[in-house]
Design a protein around this motif. Structure first.
Motif, PDB file in Angstrom:
ATOM      1  N   THR A 104     -46.051 -18.169  69.498  1.00 11.59           N
ATOM      2  CA  THR A 104     -47.472 -18.175  69.153  1.00 11.59           C
ATOM      3  C   THR A 104     -48.014 -19.590  69.024  1.00 11.59           C
ATOM      4  O   THR A 104     -49.145 -19.891  69.450  1.00 11.59           O
ATOM      5  N   MET A 105     -47.219 -20.483  68.450  1.00 16.34           N
ATOM      6  CA  MET A 105     -47.671 -21.845  68.219  1.00 16.34           C
ATOM      7  C   MET A 105     -47.534 -22.743  69.438  1.00 16.34           C
ATOM      8  O   MET A 105     -48.143 -23.819  69.492  1.00 16.34           O
ATOM      9  N   ALA A 106     -46.739 -22.336  70.424  1.00 13.25           N
ATOM     10  CA  ALA A 106     -46.472 -23.195  71.585  1.00 13.25           C
ATOM     11  C   ALA A 106     -47.735 -23.633  72.325  1.00 13.25           C
ATOM     12  O   ALA A 106     -47.870 -24.816  72.673  1.00 13.25           O
ATOM     13  N   PRO A 107     -48.697 -22.744  72.597  1.00 13.12           N
ATOM     14  CA  PRO A 107     -49.897 -23.204  73.328  1.00 13.12           C
ATOM     15  C   PRO A 107     -50.714 -24.254  72.597  1.00 13.12           C
ATOM     16  O   PRO A 107     -51.511 -24.969  73.220  1.00 13.12           O
ATOM     17  N   LEU A 108     -50.542 -24.373  71.295  1.00 15.04           N
ATOM     18  CA  LEU A 108     -51.331 -25.344  70.531  1.00 15.04           C
ATOM     19  C   LEU A 108     -50.952 -26.779  70.856  1.00 15.04           C
ATOM     20  O   LEU A 108     -51.695 -27.702  70.517  1.00 15.04           O
ATOM     21  N   SER A 109     -49.789 -26.985  71.482  1.00 14.29           N
ATOM     22  CA  SER A 109     -49.415 -28.351  71.857  1.00 14.29           C
ATOM     23  C   SER A 109     -50.356 -28.929  72.900  1.00 14.29           C
ATOM     24  O   SER A 109     -50.392 -30.151  73.088  1.00 14.29           O
ATOM     25  N   ALA A 110     -51.127 -28.087  73.570  1.00 14.66           N
ATOM     26  CA  ALA A 110     -52.112 -28.550  74.549  1.00 14.66           C
ATOM     27  C   ALA A 110     -53.527 -28.564  73.989  1.00 14.66           C
ATOM     28  O   ALA A 110     -54.464 -28.955  74.697  1.00 14.66           O
ATOM     29  N   ASP A 111     -53.696 -28.161  72.745  1.00 18.01           N
ATOM     30  CA  ASP A 111     -55.031 -28.151  72.139  1.00 18.01           C
ATOM     31  C   ASP A 111     -55.417 -29.573  71.739  1.00 18.01           C
ATOM     32  O   ASP A 111     -54.662 -30.253  71.029  1.00 18.01           O
ATOM     33  N   PRO A 112     -56.570 -30.074  72.168  1.00 18.25           N
ATOM     34  CA  PRO A 112     -56.953 -31.468  71.846  1.00 18.25           C
ATOM     35  C   PRO A 112     -57.061 -31.738  70.355  1.00 18.25           C
ATOM     36  O   PRO A 112     -56.658 -32.814  69.882  1.00 18.25           O
ATOM     37  N   ASN A 113     -57.602 -30.778  69.602  1.00 14.91           N
ATOM     38  CA  ASN A 113     -57.743 -30.993  68.162  1.00 14.91           C
ATOM     39  C   ASN A 113     -56.391 -31.091  67.468  1.00 14.91           C
ATOM     40  O   ASN A 113     -56.195 -31.928  66.572  1.00 14.91           O
ATOM     41  N   VAL A 114     -55.455 -30.254  67.885  1.00 10.03           N
ATOM     42  CA  VAL A 114     -54.118 -30.300  67.289  1.00 10.03           C
ATOM     43  C   VAL A 114     -53.412 -31.586  67.684  1.00 10.03           C
ATOM     44  O   VAL A 114     -52.760 -32.233  66.857  1.00 10.03           O
ATOM     45  N   ARG A 115     -53.540 -31.999  68.935  1.00  9.10           N
ATOM     46  CA  ARG A 115     -52.897 -33.234  69.379  1.00  9.10           C
ATOM     47  C   ARG A 115     -53.439 -34.430  68.615  1.00  9.10           C
ATOM     48  O   ARG A 115     -52.681 -35.323  68.210  1.00  9.10           O
ATOM     49  N   ASP A 116     -54.754 -34.468  68.400  1.00  9.22           N
ATOM     50  CA  ASP A 116     -55.338 -35.587  67.659  1.00  9.22           C
ATOM     51  C   ASP A 116     -54.846 -35.607  66.213  1.00  9.22           C
ATOM     52  O   ASP A 116     -54.569 -36.678  65.657  1.00  9.22           O
ATOM     53  N   ALA A 117     -54.767 -34.414  65.596  1.00 14.02           N
ATOM     54  CA  ALA A 117     -54.287 -34.364  64.215  1.00 14.02           C
ATOM     55  C   ALA A 117     -52.836 -34.824  64.108  1.00 14.02           C
ATOM     56  O   ALA A 117     -52.469 -35.575  63.190  1.00 14.02           O
ATOM     57  N   VAL A 118     -52.000 -34.395  65.063  1.00 10.00           N
ATOM     58  CA  VAL A 118     -50.594 -34.823  65.055  1.00 10.00           C
ATOM     59  C   VAL A 118     -50.499 -36.325  65.297  1.00 10.00           C
ATOM     60  O   VAL A 118     -49.717 -37.027  64.646  1.00 10.00           O
ATOM     61  N   ALA A 119     -51.303 -36.830  66.235  1.00  6.76           N
ATOM     62  CA  ALA A 119     -51.268 -38.264  66.537  1.00  6.76           C
ATOM     63  C   ALA A 119     -51.684 -39.089  65.328  1.00  6.76           C
ATOM     64  O   ALA A 119     -51.059 -40.124  65.021  1.00  6.76           O
ATOM     65  N   ASP A 120     -52.714 -38.654  64.627  1.00  7.29           N
ATOM     66  CA  ASP A 120     -53.143 -39.396  63.435  1.00  7.29           C
ATOM     67  C   ASP A 120     -52.073 -39.367  62.349  1.00  7.29           C
ATOM     68  O   ASP A 120     -51.818 -40.387  61.688  1.00  7.29           O
ATOM     69  N   THR A 121     -51.436 -38.207  62.159  1.00  9.01           N
ATOM     70  CA  THR A 121     -50.416 -38.092  61.114  1.00  9.01           C
ATOM     71  C   THR A 121     -49.189 -38.934  61.438  1.00  9.01           C
ATOM     72  O   THR A 121     -48.692 -39.688  60.590  1.00  9.01           O
ATOM     73  N   VAL A 122     -48.697 -38.818  62.673  1.00  7.35           N
ATOM     74  CA  VAL A 122     -47.508 -39.575  63.059  1.00  7.35           C
ATOM     75  C   VAL A 122     -47.811 -41.068  63.097  1.00  7.35           C
ATOM     76  O   VAL A 122     -47.014 -41.901  62.644  1.00  7.35           O
ATOM     77  N   GLY A 123     -48.973 -41.437  63.641  1.00  7.06           N
ATOM     78  CA  GLY A 123     -49.339 -42.851  63.696  1.00  7.06           C
ATOM     79  C   GLY A 123     -49.455 -43.460  62.317  1.00  7.06           C
ATOM     80  O   GLY A 123     -48.991 -44.586  62.078  1.00  7.06           O
ATOM     81  N   ALA A 124     -50.058 -42.714  61.386  1.00  4.50           N
ATOM     82  CA  ALA A 124     -50.169 -43.229  60.017  1.00  4.50           C
ATOM     83  C   ALA A 124     -48.793 -43.379  59.373  1.00  4.50           C
ATOM     84  O   ALA A 124     -48.542 -44.342  58.634  1.00  4.50           O
ATOM     85  N   GLY A 125     -47.897 -42.441  59.656  1.00  3.89           N
ATOM     86  CA  GLY A 125     -46.550 -42.547  59.112  1.00  3.89           C
ATOM     87  C   GLY A 125     -45.804 -43.758  59.655  1.00  3.89           C
ATOM     88  O   GLY A 125     -45.100 -44.458  58.910  1.00  3.89           O
ATOM     89  N   ILE A 126     -45.958 -44.023  60.937  1.00  4.36           N
ATOM     90  CA  ILE A 126     -45.303 -45.192  61.530  1.00  4.36           C
ATOM     91  C   ILE A 126     -45.865 -46.476  60.949  1.00  4.36           C
ATOM     92  O   ILE A 126     -45.122 -47.420  60.626  1.00  4.36           O
ATOM     93  N   MET A 127     -47.175 -46.543  60.792  1.00  4.34           N
ATOM     94  CA  MET A 127     -47.776 -47.760  60.251  1.00  4.34           C
ATOM     95  C   MET A 127     -47.387 -47.972  58.794  1.00  4.34           C
ATOM     96  O   MET A 127     -47.250 -49.111  58.348  1.00  4.34           O
ATOM     97  N   ASP A 128     -47.186 -46.888  58.050  1.00  7.19           N
ATOM     98  CA  ASP A 128     -46.725 -47.050  56.667  1.00  7.19           C
ATOM     99  C   ASP A 128     -45.312 -47.633  56.638  1.00  7.19           C
ATOM    100  O   ASP A 128     -44.990 -48.471  55.794  1.00  7.19           O
ATOM    101  N   GLU A 129     -44.475 -47.180  57.581  1.00  5.19           N
ATOM    102  CA  GLU A 129     -43.125 -47.724  57.650  1.00  5.19           C
ATOM    103  C   GLU A 129     -43.136 -49.175  58.130  1.00  5.19           C
ATOM    104  O   GLU A 129     -42.343 -50.004  57.663  1.00  5.19           O
ATOM    105  N   VAL A 130     -44.040 -49.482  59.052  1.00  8.30           N
ATOM    106  CA  VAL A 130     -44.156 -50.867  59.520  1.00  8.30           C
ATOM    107  C   VAL A 130     -44.601 -51.780  58.380  1.00  8.30           C
ATOM    108  O   VAL A 130     -44.142 -52.930  58.257  1.00  8.30           O
ATOM    109  N   GLY A 131     -45.487 -51.295  57.540  1.00  8.75           N
ATOM    110  CA  GLY A 131     -45.968 -52.117  56.439  1.00  8.75           C
ATOM    111  C   GLY A 131     -44.901 -52.485  55.444  1.00  8.75           C
ATOM    112  O   GLY A 131     -45.053 -53.449  54.681  1.00  8.75           O
ATOM    113  N   ASP A 132     -43.789 -51.731  55.419  1.00  5.49           N
ATOM    114  CA  ASP A 132     -42.706 -52.032  54.496  1.00  5.49           C
ATOM    115  C   ASP A 132     -41.746 -53.083  55.030  1.00  5.49           C
ATOM    116  O   ASP A 132     -40.843 -53.514  54.315  1.00  5.49           O
ATOM    117  N   ARG A 133     -41.920 -53.466  56.283  1.00  8.43           N
ATOM    118  CA  ARG A 133     -41.038 -54.467  56.879  1.00  8.43           C
ATOM    119  C   ARG A 133     -41.701 -55.838  56.818  1.00  8.43           C
ATOM    120  O   ARG A 133     -42.798 -56.050  57.362  1.00  8.43           O
TER     121      ARG A 133
END
Length: 305
Positions: free
Chosen positions: A43-72
């Motif tokens: 059921t959730m598989a088609p959502l990987s192509a949804d633009p809104n879901v992709r943007d939300a995932v990108a913002d979450t993952v990007g913010a997590g990476i930048m938080d880890e970068v800030g600790d270095r």
């Protein structure tokens, strides 16, 4: 049993059956649809192509990476310069086959973790690790020759999915749904058949049952729409509402189909019962032919002795 008592008992059983029909559909959807890992991932598989879901995932993952970068300390001075590259890399990653595979894997891990927590008696928060997704983004940045990409730390970040204080309440509700998902539809069918069996006018009872089922399906569909509005209204971040709406629509698609099915079956049976009643009435009217009426213009026939 007197006819009046039979009619009252039949009406009560039919009303109870029509009330249990949408509740049974809701419980069965939760118990057998949401609780099945394979169905959930599909059921959730088609959502990987949804633009809104992709943007939300990108913002979450990007913010997590930048938080880890800030600790270095060695990367912190270039934080502002690295951020656009990280965001572009993450958004580009969400359009690849690797992201779709990671999306399915993450949903499977998430569902297994939640389902195991609901069925076990363990304590503690239910968490999911985003390190695999971060590692793939890091590799993509390194392939694009971004400076200091190899220094981005890939740590096991536990994302809280279910807080420990809510587990007991959710376990009780889940166990109730597992029982209700089977017995409520069975009870609805049993009450409907019993109500029609003891009815004085069974065709009328069948029509009432069908119309009540259609009404229950319509109310179930309305409840899905109201639940969507309430769910999105409770989100603190308005920017995440389109993605949350897409997830809600995907999860409740089967429930909406069940609601429309109840409406269609109910109206179809009610229409069939009404047409059959009209046909029987018409056939009976033709069989009972009226007695011939004598013509007043002709004199009565005299019988000779």
């Amino acid at each position: 049993m007197p006819s009046r008592l039979r009619s009252a008992l039949s009406a009560a059983l039919i009303a109870l059956a029509c009330l249990l029909a949408p509740c049974g559909a809701l419980a069965a959807w939760a118990a057998y649809g949401l609780a099945d890992t394979g169905v959930y991932v599909t059921t959730m598989a088609p959502l990987s192509a949804d633009p809104n879901v992709r943007d939300a995932v990108a913002d979450t993952v990007g913010a997590g990476i930048m938080d880890e970068v800030g600790d270095r300390a060695d990367v912190r001075p270039m934080r502002s310069a690295v951020r656009p590259f990280v965001q572009d890399a993450v958004r580009s990653f969400t359009r690849t086959e690797a992201f779709r595979a990671a999306w399915d894997a993450a949903n499977r891990v998430l569902h297994d973790a939640v389902l195991q927590a609901l069925r076990d008696d363990r304590e503690g928060d239910v968490t999911v690790d985003l390190a695999p997704v971060t590692a793939q983004v890091k590799q993509r940045l390194a392939d694009d020759h971004m400076p200091l990409a190899t220094r981005i730390p890939v740590e096991h970040t536990a994302v809280n999915v279910l807080p420990a204080q809510d587990l007991d309440r959710l376990r009780k509700g889940f166990h109730v749904l597992e029982v209700a998902g089977f017995w409520l539809p069975v009870a609805a069918v049993a009450f409907a058949l019993s109500g029609m069996a003891i009815a004085v006018r069974r065709r009328r009872a069948l029509t009432a049952t069908a119309l009540g089922t259609a009404l229950g399906g319509a109310l179930l569909g309305l409840a899905v729409v109201v639940g969507r509005n309430l769910t999105l209204a409770d989100l603190p971040e308005e920017a995440r509402r389109p993605a949350a709406g897409a997830v809600y629509d995907a999860l409740t698609e089967t429930l909406r189909e069940a609601a429309w099915l109840l409406v269609a079956i109910g109206l179809g049976v009610a229409l069939t019962a009404w047409l059959s009643g009209r046909w029987v009435h018409l056939v009976r009217g033709r069989r009972v032919s009226p007695a011939p009426v004598p013509d007043p213009a002709q004199p009565p026939t005299r019988v000779r002795a």
